[in-house]
Enzyme design. Structure first.
Site, PDB file in Angstrom:
ATOM      1  N   HIS A 274      10.102  15.897  39.759  1.00  0.00           N
ATOM      2  CA  HIS A 274       8.794  14.948  39.917  1.00  0.00           C
ATOM      3  C   HIS A 274       8.027  15.551  41.020  1.00  0.00           C
ATOM      4  O   HIS A 274       8.572  15.793  42.163  1.00  0.00           O
ATOM      5  CB  HIS A 274       8.844  13.568  39.847  1.00  0.00           C
ATOM      6  CG  HIS A 274       9.371  12.808  40.751  1.00  0.00           C
ATOM      7  ND1 HIS A 274      10.863  13.247  40.752  1.00  0.00           N
ATOM      8  CD2 HIS A 274       9.142  12.262  41.935  1.00  0.00           C
ATOM      9  CE1 HIS A 274      11.495  12.177  42.023  1.00  0.00           C
ATOM     10  NE2 HIS A 274      10.216  11.841  42.749  1.00  0.00           N
TER      11      HIS A 274
ATOM     12  N   HIS B  85       4.859  14.337  43.535  1.00  0.00           N
ATOM     13  CA  HIS B  85       3.957  13.172  43.986  1.00  0.00           C
ATOM     14  C   HIS B  85       2.619  13.637  44.412  1.00  0.00           C
ATOM     15  O   HIS B  85       2.507  14.861  45.188  1.00  0.00           O
ATOM     16  CB  HIS B  85       4.344  12.501  45.510  1.00  0.00           C
ATOM     17  CG  HIS B  85       5.624  11.872  45.148  1.00  0.00           C
ATOM     18  ND1 HIS B  85       5.772  10.577  44.964  1.00  0.00           N
ATOM     19  CD2 HIS B  85       7.016  12.251  45.012  1.00  0.00           C
ATOM     20  CE1 HIS B  85       7.018  10.072  44.958  1.00  0.00           C
ATOM     21  NE2 HIS B  85       7.756  11.307  45.096  1.00  0.00           N
TER      22      HIS B  85
END
Length: 110
Positions: free
Chosen positions: A80, A82
């Site tokens: 992922h 941010h």
């Protein structure tokens, strides 16, 4: 926000107002495992998310971060990215970026 290969959603533990995560829909444990077409889809969402955050929250800047592997602080083993909006005065001295965003996480090294 989402497309065929990725989606963006609010971080459950945001460090700033508007903190988003961009994740691939298929599981990849780390960022370096993500294939090019999925990275491109994630980058498209990153651009869309920035546009949305600019309109909604008017940040003065952004941090874009990826932690890859436990030694780098990755605690969720699904790749992922941010996207963290930054605001004037959110830290006393923003130099050093995300290293100083969470004061309790800053350690002095000699």
């Amino acid at each position: 926000m989402e497309n065929d290969l990725a989606k963006a959603f609010w971080d459950l533990h945001p460090v700033r107002r508007g903190h988003l995560l961009i994740v691939p829909k298929q599981h990849y444990a780390t960022f370096f495992e993500i294939p090019g077409d999925t990275l491109a889809a994630m980058n498209d969402l990153l651009d869309q998310a920035k546009t949305y955050l600019d309109r909604t929250y008017h940040p003065a800047g952004y941090n874009i971060g990826v932690n890859t592997g436990a030694a780098a602080g990755q605690t969720v083993m699904h790749a992922h990215v941010h996207l963290i909006p930054r605001y004037p005065g959110d830290v006393k001295d923003p130099r050093g970026g995300i290293r100083k965003m969470i004061p309790a996480a800053v350690r002095r090294h000699r």
